[in-house]
Motif scaffolding. Structure first.
Motif, short mmCIF file in Angstrom:
data_model
loop_
_atom_site.label_atom_id
_atom_site.label_comp_id
_atom_site.label_asym_id
_atom_site.label_seq_id
_atom_site.Cartn_x
_atom_site.Cartn_y
_atom_site.Cartn_z
N SER A 33 -9.96 6.27 2.97
CA SER A 33 -10.54 7.40 2.22
C SER A 33 -12.16 7.52 2.33
CB SER A 33 -10.18 7.16 0.80
OG SER A 33 -10.58 5.98 0.13
N TRP A 72 -2.07 5.46 -1.90
CA TRP A 72 -2.62 6.31 -0.82
C TRP A 72 -3.21 7.58 -1.31
CZ3 TRP A 72 -4.24 5.92 4.49
CH2 TRP A 72 -4.38 7.18 4.90
N PHE A 111 0.69 -1.36 0.10
CA PHE A 111 -0.19 -0.05 0.00
C PHE A 111 0.80 1.21 0.01
CE2 PHE A 111 -3.80 2.09 2.24
CZ PHE A 111 -4.19 2.67 1.36
#
Length: 257
Positions: free
Chosen positions: A164, A113, A108
């Motif tokens: 998010s 991100w 990730f």
């Protein structure tokens, strides 16, 4: 409240949930701008269905990570329709095409991100910001953000889109405070909608899908989130005059909020 004659901009209007929101808004007599990024053909199909039913709609391309693209889209809507009364921030991504094992922070990456945050959080902020002055004109502007039930609990937080999508809820509160009293801003936070791209788009329940089974077993109602429940709640918030800053979870009882 009667919203007939209003003009609405729905981002991600060509998708499963977005197209249903567009259709229900049209049923209320709203002229709908069907926002799309890559799905032009699907957006045109939504437009044709609305027009075939006697409604008014048009398609408009927008990249919600690009402020210039957003401002151009909003300007075109207002120039052509002479107003903009409703914004539905529906466009989002679940993984952006990335396959990341749960909890794998090395995979990730900061770039992934940034991509998730740019589409799922910054996008709704930029769209609302660009539309704000037009929404204020009528003194009854509406913004409805599509968040996620992930913002209401501690389960399913290991998905890469969780930070998010959950962040849309505090963003909603911020925008509601900033735009009051002329504009209401609320959030609808769905659970797993199996018919949508964000919900995986298949296989369907009962097709030996471990994630679906786990979600269904966790839900108090032992079911998934119905698209019509979510879309209808969006319409309700557009018609309500005394609700703002709220996030309504629709997840069949996975989280009690």
């Amino acid at each position: 409240m009667d919203i007939s004659g209003a003009v609405a901009f729905v981002t991600g209007g060509s998708g499963g949930l977005g197209s249903r929101i567009c259709t229900l808004l049209s049923d209320e007599g709203v002229c709908v701008a069907i926002g799309f990024h890559h799905g032009e053909e699907r957006a045109e199909e939504v437009k044709q269905r609305i027009e075939a039913a006697g409604g008014s709609a048009f398609t408009i391309q927008v990249d919600q990570t690009d402020p210039h693209s957003i401002e151009s889209a909003v300007s075109k809507i207002v120039t052509d329709q002479r107003s903009l009364d409703i914004v539905v921030n529906n466009a989002a991504i679940a993984s952006g095409g990335h396959s990341i094992e749960l909890g794998d922070l090395d995979a990730f990456t900061p770039a992934i991100w940034d991509e998730m945050m740019a589409v799922n959080v910054k996008g709704p902020y930029l769209v609302t910001r660009a539309a704000a002055s037009h929404l204020r004109v009528s003194k009854w502007g509406r913004v409805v953000n599509i968040g996620s039930t992930l913002g209401h609990g501690d389960w399913y937080q290991d998905r890469i889109f969780a930070p998010s999508k959950a962040a849309v809820i505090p963003l909603t509160r911020f925008l509601a405070a900033a735009l009051a009293p002329d504009v209401t801003v609320n959030c609808v936070a769905p659970g797993l909608m199996v018919e949508t791209a964000l919900g995986g788009g298949g296989p369907k329940p009962g097709a030996d899908n471990e994630v679906y089974d786990m979600w269904q077993n966790r839900a108090a109602l032992k079911s998934f989130t119905e698209i019509d429940d979510v879309a209808s709640q969006v319409i309700y918030l557009c018609k309500s005059s005394t609700i703002t800053g709220q996030s309504i979870g629709i997840d069949a009882g996975v989280h009690f909020h």
